[in-house]
Design an enzyme around this catalytic site. Structure first.
Site, mmCIF file in Angstrom:
data_model
loop_
_atom_site.group_PDB
_atom_site.id
_atom_site.type_symbol
_atom_site.label_atom_id
_atom_site.label_comp_id
_atom_site.label_asym_id
_atom_site.label_seq_id
_atom_site.Cartn_x
_atom_site.Cartn_y
_atom_site.Cartn_z
ATOM 1 N NE ARG A 55 43.402 -11.970 26.729
ATOM 2 C CZ ARG A 55 43.529 -13.543 27.391
ATOM 3 N NH1 ARG A 55 43.205 -13.640 28.376
ATOM 4 N NH2 ARG A 55 43.989 -14.194 26.330
ATOM 5 C CE LYS B 162 46.819 -17.725 19.688
ATOM 6 N NZ LYS B 162 48.099 -17.680 20.551
ATOM 7 C CE1 TYR C 285 56.207 -42.084 18.261
ATOM 8 C CE2 TYR C 285 58.365 -41.732 18.261
ATOM 9 C CZ TYR C 285 57.162 -41.563 18.902
ATOM 10 O OH TYR C 285 57.176 -41.298 20.268
ATOM 11 C CG PHE D 223 50.015 -14.052 26.250
ATOM 12 C CD1 PHE D 223 49.018 -13.571 25.746
ATOM 13 C CD2 PHE D 223 49.827 -15.585 26.161
ATOM 14 C CE1 PHE D 223 47.847 -14.339 25.213
ATOM 15 C CE2 PHE D 223 49.087 -16.088 25.657
ATOM 16 C CZ PHE D 223 47.702 -15.540 25.218
ATOM 17 C CB THR D 224 47.142 -15.787 29.800
ATOM 18 O OG1 THR D 224 47.143 -16.274 28.697
ATOM 19 C CG2 THR D 224 46.334 -14.576 30.139
ATOM 20 C CG PHE E 44 41.201 -16.443 31.210
ATOM 21 C CD1 PHE E 44 42.618 -16.161 31.777
ATOM 22 C CD2 PHE E 44 41.267 -16.740 29.846
ATOM 23 C CE1 PHE E 44 43.499 -17.026 31.112
ATOM 24 C CE2 PHE E 44 42.176 -17.179 29.191
ATOM 25 C CZ PHE E 44 43.517 -17.277 29.858
ATOM 26 C CG ASP F 82 54.735 -14.946 22.011
ATOM 27 O OD1 ASP F 82 54.443 -15.268 21.137
ATOM 28 O OD2 ASP F 82 53.994 -14.960 23.218
#
Ligand SMILES: *Cc1c(COP(=O)(O)O)cnc(C)c1O
Length: 459
Positions: A385, A261, A75, A127-128, A451, A218
């Site tokens: 998009r 990614k 943990y 970005f969303t 979306f 980011d």
């Protein structure tokens, strides 16, 4: 400039394969209708080639799978956490690490810590999830990307660059104290995976230093951005992607990462910072939203796979093949006369739906329509998009983004060149019958990130 399409063949071979279902036109027609013409709502079983996203869809290497067996599922204080911490320090250079279940978990914590109500957060295109967390924390996003980024025809190689004049205007208008940080994405997703240049980052660093404003990175696709710097920016052709990645990070004060990614894992993310106070606060907060600060919602094995994936992601041969495959598909589309965003970006091909379907107005959802038609043709799943992804402003009006795109995102290390040929040929078939294609109307609209779950019907 060196040619970047030569010798992109894969630096790996297959050891295991996943069988996929081939569907008939009738099956696809039925599946699409049931999904409300939203490719997000299709069952993956009904998809032949899945280009919905490059997020969490990478193929892990044998080394990563072996790492999964070394998961320390304690943990607290898992050894995989310390391995990950070392890798993040070594490869990216950031001091403090908070693991999270994925990128938006990191965005949530960071936005809550740094943004106060009424703050302005400038960024190189929205970005969303990033913008939504900034807004939920009480901030307002302001786009400071260069104008070229909004023009799909413009071939400027660094369309992710920040327009420092736009940023300067914001600082003059609101005052630096209202700007907690500038939000900088590498490989700007919504612009088509377009990179920011090292020079622009350096200039931005000098500018923000003057006003004592942070830069938050980011870094979801930082390695792909580094590859474009290596190939296209003067003075970097002899540097490795690994060196360039570290230099990029050195001009920023902290980062959020979706490791799904670049970092070649199916789940995972983190937040980093070079500031002790921000780290302390994040360490407190992560317990509320994600899990203890040494696992942040991840299993030990996930952190181990991530640590190994990060090291593989900055390998020059890996990135050349990854981006090379994307460029191969893009050039094929260009040769077919299909309108795509140029230059070709790092993680996918973005087809210009406004040009593809010029007879539809943006209120007829051209990109949503085109994604549906491509699925119908071949079982290739892409995503919208455009106006659907852009959502609504805090006052309820629709955003009308200049870019109305269909994204063909290429998973890393998953598909072959023959798959790329199938994708291009299917798009060409739909292009051939484009004049007969009618638009869609929205019949169900979720409140957040619409979306993902909106439903449509044929007009
Ligand atoms: C995917 C993505 C995110 C969000 O990360 P998740 O892991 O999906 O939560 C943030 N920024 C960019 C640029 C992304 O592509």
């Amino acid at each position: 400039m060196k040619p970047i399409t030569n010798s992109w063949a894969e630096p790996y071979k297959m050891k295991m394969v996943e069988l996929i279902k081939m569907t008939t036109p009738a099956q696809r027609k039925k599946a699409l209708k049931e999904a409300g013409y939203n490719t997000f709502l299709l069952k993956s079983e009904d998809v032949y080639i899945d280009l919905l996203t490059d997020s969490g869809t990478s193929a892990m290497s044998d080394r990563q799978w072996a790492g999964m067996m070394l998961g320390d599922e304690a943990y607290a204080g898992s050894k995989n956490y310390y391995h990950l911490e070392d890798v993040v320090k070594e490869i990216y250079g950031y001091k403090y690490l908070i693991p999270t279940h994925q990128g938006r978990g990191a965005e949530n914590i960071l936005s809550k810590i740094l943004i106060k109500k009424g703050d302005i957060v400038p960024g190189n295109m929205y970005f969303t999830t990033t913008r939504l967390h900034q807004e939920l924390a009480g901030g307002r996003f302001e786009d400071v990307v260069i104008d070229e980024a909004h023009d799909p025809e413009n071939e400027f190689p660094f369309k992710g660059n920040v327009d420092l004049i736009k940023l300067d205007k914001l600082v003059k208008k609101y005052g630096a104290s209202k700007i907690p940080y500038v939000s900088i994405a590498t490989s700007v997703n919504m612009a088509g995976g377009q990179p920011i240049s090292m020079q622009n980052l350096k200039d931005l660093r000098a500018f923000t230093k003057k006003y004592n404003i942070r830069i938050i990175h980011d870094m979801t696709r930082v390695a792909e951005n580094a590859y474009f710097i290596q190939q296209k920016e003067k003075g970097f052709s002899n540097k490795s992607v690994r060196e360039i990645v570290k230099e990029i990070c050195s001009y920023t004060d902290g980062a959020t990462m979706s490791a799904k990614k670049d970092a070649l894992v199916n789940i995972g993310g983190f937040m980093t910072t070079n500031e002790w106070e921000v780290f302390e606060e994040a360490r407190n907060m992560v317990v509320v939203y994600e899990g203890l600060h040494t696992y942040g919602g991840l299993a030990g094995r996930d952190m181990e796979a991530m640590a190994i994936g990060i090291s593989e992601s900055v390998d020059d041969d890996h990135i050349r093949a990854r981006v090379g495959q994307v460029i191969y598909l893009g050039e094929k589309m260009i040769n077919y006369g299909i309108p795509i965003v140029k230059p070709i970006g790092g993680h996918g091909i973005f087809v210009d739906a406004k040009k593809f379907l010029p007879h539809l107005s943006q209120d007829d959802f051209p990109a949503q329509t085109l994604a549906a038609e491509i699925y119908l043709d071949s079982g290739v799943r892409t995503m919208e998009r455009g106006i659907v992804s852009a959502g609504r402003k805090p006052n309820g009006d629709n955003y009308y983004p200049k870019l109305e795109l269909v994204r063909f995102t290429i998973p890393r290390r998953v598909y072959t060149q023959a798959h790329m040929d199938v994708i291009a040929e299917s798009t060409l078939r739909v292009y051939g019958r484009r004049e007969k294609i009618k638009g869609l109307k929205m019949v169900y609209e979720p409140k957040y990130l619409r979306f993902f779950q909106a439903r449509f019907a044929k007009i």
